[in-house]
Enzyme design. Structure first.
Site, PDB file in Angstrom:
ATOM      1  N   GLY A 189       0.833  -1.202   0.000  1.00 40.48           N
ATOM      2  CA  GLY A 189       0.000   0.000   0.000  1.00 40.48           C
ATOM      3  C   GLY A 189       0.862   1.245   0.000  1.00 40.48           C
ATOM      4  O   GLY A 189       2.089   1.173  -0.106  1.00 40.48           O
ATOM      5  N   ALA A 243       8.548   4.414   3.801  1.00 41.90           N
ATOM      6  CA  ALA A 243       9.131   4.082   5.104  1.00 41.90           C
ATOM      7  C   ALA A 243       9.514   5.334   5.888  1.00 41.90           C
ATOM      8  O   ALA A 243       9.390   5.377   7.118  1.00 41.90           O
ATOM      9  CB  ALA A 243      10.349   3.185   4.900  1.00 41.90           C
ATOM     10  N   LYS A 248       3.327  -1.463  -9.398  1.00 45.41           N
ATOM     11  CA  LYS A 248       3.223  -0.073  -9.843  1.00 45.41           C
ATOM     12  C   LYS A 248       4.560   0.575 -10.120  1.00 45.41           C
ATOM     13  O   LYS A 248       4.627   1.718 -10.545  1.00 45.41           O
ATOM     14  CB  LYS A 248       2.437   0.745  -8.810  1.00 45.41           C
ATOM     15  CG  LYS A 248       2.862   0.511  -7.349  1.00 45.41           C
ATOM     16  CD  LYS A 248       4.166   1.144  -6.965  1.00 45.41           C
ATOM     17  CE  LYS A 248       4.667   0.679  -5.633  1.00 45.41           C
ATOM     18  NZ  LYS A 248       5.905   1.369  -5.224  1.00 45.41           N
ATOM     19  N   ASP A 306      -1.262   3.097  -3.801  1.00 44.61           N
ATOM     20  CA  ASP A 306       0.185   2.925  -3.914  1.00 44.61           C
ATOM     21  C   ASP A 306       0.735   3.671  -5.130  1.00 44.61           C
ATOM     22  O   ASP A 306       1.836   4.229  -5.097  1.00 44.61           O
ATOM     23  CB  ASP A 306       0.509   1.429  -4.019  1.00 44.61           C
ATOM     24  CG  ASP A 306       1.868   1.090  -3.439  1.00 44.61           C
ATOM     25  OD1 ASP A 306       2.605   2.019  -3.070  1.00 44.61           O
ATOM     26  OD2 ASP A 306       2.194  -0.107  -3.358  1.00 44.61           O
ATOM     27  N   SER A 355      10.171   8.408  -3.485  1.00 42.24           N
ATOM     28  CA  SER A 355      10.161   7.265  -4.400  1.00 42.24           C
ATOM     29  C   SER A 355      11.461   7.167  -5.187  1.00 42.24           C
ATOM     30  O   SER A 355      11.798   8.058  -5.970  1.00 42.24           O
ATOM     31  CB  SER A 355       8.977   7.395  -5.370  1.00 42.24           C
ATOM     32  OG  SER A 355       9.086   6.449  -6.412  1.00 42.24           O
ATOM     33  N   ARG A 356      12.187   6.058  -4.999  1.00 38.79           N
ATOM     34  CA  ARG A 356      13.417   5.845  -5.758  1.00 38.79           C
ATOM     35  C   ARG A 356      13.115   5.699  -7.243  1.00 38.79           C
ATOM     36  O   ARG A 356      13.897   6.123  -8.099  1.00 38.79           O
ATOM     37  CB  ARG A 356      14.130   4.598  -5.249  1.00 38.79           C
ATOM     38  CG  ARG A 356      14.752   4.778  -3.873  1.00 38.79           C
ATOM     39  CD  ARG A 356      15.167   3.464  -3.276  1.00 38.79           C
ATOM     40  NE  ARG A 356      13.990   2.699  -2.865  1.00 38.79           N
ATOM     41  CZ  ARG A 356      14.043   1.472  -2.341  1.00 38.79           C
ATOM     42  NH1 ARG A 356      15.201   0.871  -2.185  1.00 38.79           N
ATOM     43  NH2 ARG A 356      12.940   0.854  -1.990  1.00 38.79           N
ATOM     44  N   GLU A 368      13.460  -0.741  -8.198  1.00 38.57           N
ATOM     45  CA  GLU A 368      12.752  -1.955  -8.595  1.00 38.57           C
ATOM     46  C   GLU A 368      12.003  -1.795  -9.916  1.00 38.57           C
ATOM     47  O   GLU A 368      11.771  -2.768 -10.629  1.00 38.57           O
ATOM     48  CB  GLU A 368      11.777  -2.386  -7.499  1.00 38.57           C
ATOM     49  CG  GLU A 368      12.439  -2.862  -6.212  1.00 38.57           C
ATOM     50  CD  GLU A 368      13.109  -4.228  -6.348  1.00 38.57           C
ATOM     51  OE1 GLU A 368      13.181  -4.762  -7.479  1.00 38.57           O
ATOM     52  OE2 GLU A 368      13.577  -4.750  -5.321  1.00 38.57           O
TER      53      GLU A 368
END
Length: 274
Positions: A76, A80, A127, A180, A190-191, A217
Site C-alpha cells: 500500500g 518508510a 506499480k 500505492d 520514491s526511488r 525496482e
C-alpha cells in the site's frame, strides 16, 4: 533483540521479508531450513520474480517454503520515511489465508497512526514501472496533464494484467492499487520516480540507478512485466514503451509520440450495446 543471525527467526510468530527482488528466492530458501511449518511469512517487496517465470514474490516464497507457511503481502501507500515519523498511514495485508491476514493486521495496526486492512486478493498490482515512467515525464518537463494521463492509463494496464492473472478488479481502486500508485508517482521519497526524473533529463538507466544509490525496482519490474504481458497475451503499451526506453535504447520523446499516436480507442474496455 537486533541480530544478523537468521536462525533467530525460528521462534517468531511472524517473519517479515524486506529484501530486494533479486534476493527474495534465496532468502526464502534459507528461511525454509529454519522456520517451522505454519509460521506466517510477510513480504513487503513489490514486483515480479523474473528468474522463475515472472511469477509473484508470494508464489516464489510459497515455493521455496514448500507450501508449509502461509504468505501475506503487506502493501500500500507507505513510504518508510513517513511511517518511521508516525505519519498517519493505511496499508493492506493480503493473503489466501484469512487467519494469517488477520494475525498480521493485529500485529501491525495501532490506534495512533497505522491502519491495516485485510484482503483475500494476494495477486494485486505492481506499480513500480508506472512510477519510473512518471518520473521520466517529470524529467522531460511535461506537465500535470501528462502525469495524470500516465498514471490513470498505467493503472488501466496494471489492472488488465492483474485481472488476467486472477486478481479482483476492485483491488486496483484500493490502497494497493491506486493508493500505492499515487504515493510513488508523486513523492520524491520514491526511488523509482527519482531515477525516472534523471532518465528524463538525459541520463542512462544505469547512470540514474547509480545516482539514486539504492535498488530501483521499477527497472527490473519493467523487464519482468514486459515479458509477462507477452506471455499472457495482454496489451500493455505503456509497459512496452518503458521496455523500449530502458532496454532497447529508445528515446523517451519518441516513446511518448508512439503512445500518443496509437490508434483511436474507447476508454472503457467493454462492448457497447447499439
Amino acid at each position: 533483540e537486533i541480530t544478523t543471525d537468521m536462525s533467530g527467526a525460528k521462534d517468531a510468530d511472524i517473519v517479515l521479508m524486506a529484501v530486494p527482488s533479486f534476493a527474495v528466492a534465496s532468502t526464502a530458501a534459507q528461511l525454509s531450513e529454519i522456520v517451522p511449518a505454519g509460521t506466517v511469512i510477510v513480504n513487503v517487496g513489490k514486483g515480479l520474480d523474473s528468474k522463475h517465470g515472472y511469477c509473484r514474490f508470494s508464489e516464489t516464497i510459497e515455493r521455496e517454503m514448500q507450501g508449509k507457511n502461509p504468505v501475506v503481502a503487506l502493501t500500500g501507500p507507505t513510504h518508510a520515511e513517513e511511517v518511521a515519523r508516525g505519519i498517519p498511514t493505511a496499508i493492506v495485508a493480503a493473503s489466501a489465508s484469512r487467519d494469517a491476514a488477520e494475525l498480521v493486521q493485529a500485529a501491525f495496526m495501532n490506534e495512533n497512526f497505522f491502519r491495516v486492512y485485510t484482503s483475500a486478493d494476494i495477486v494485486g498490482a505492481f506499480k513500480n514501472i508506472i512510477a519510473l515512467g512518471e518520473g521520466i515525464s517529470d524529467g522531460l518537463g511535461l506537465g500535470d496533464n501528462s502525469k495524470a494521463a500516465f498514471m490513470t492509463r498505467g493503472l488501466t494496464e496494471i489492472a488488465r494484467l492483474g485481472v488476467k492473472l486472477g486478481a479482483h478488479q476492485e483491488t486496483f481502486a484500493g490502497l494497493s492499487g491506486v493508493g500505492d500508485l499515487i504515493v510513488t508517482c508523486c513523492s520524491m521519497h520514491s526511488r523509482n520516480r527519482r531515477a525516472g526524473i534523471l532518465i528524463g533529463q538525459g541520463k542512462t538507466a544505469e547512470e540514474a540507478m547509480r545516482e539514486v544509490g539504492a535498488t530501483v525496482e521499477g527497472y527490473y519490474a519493467t523487464e519482468a512485466g514486459y515479458h509477462l504481458a507477452q506471455q499472457q497475451g495482454v496489451s500493455m503499451p505503456i509497459v512496452d514503451a518503458m521496455y523500449d526506453v530502458l532496454y532497447r535504447g529508445a528515446s523517451a520523446q519518441d516513446a511518448i509520440k508512439l503512445l500518443i499516436g496509437r490508434p483511436r480507442k474507447g476508454e472503457n474496455e467493454q462492448v457497447w450495446v447499439h
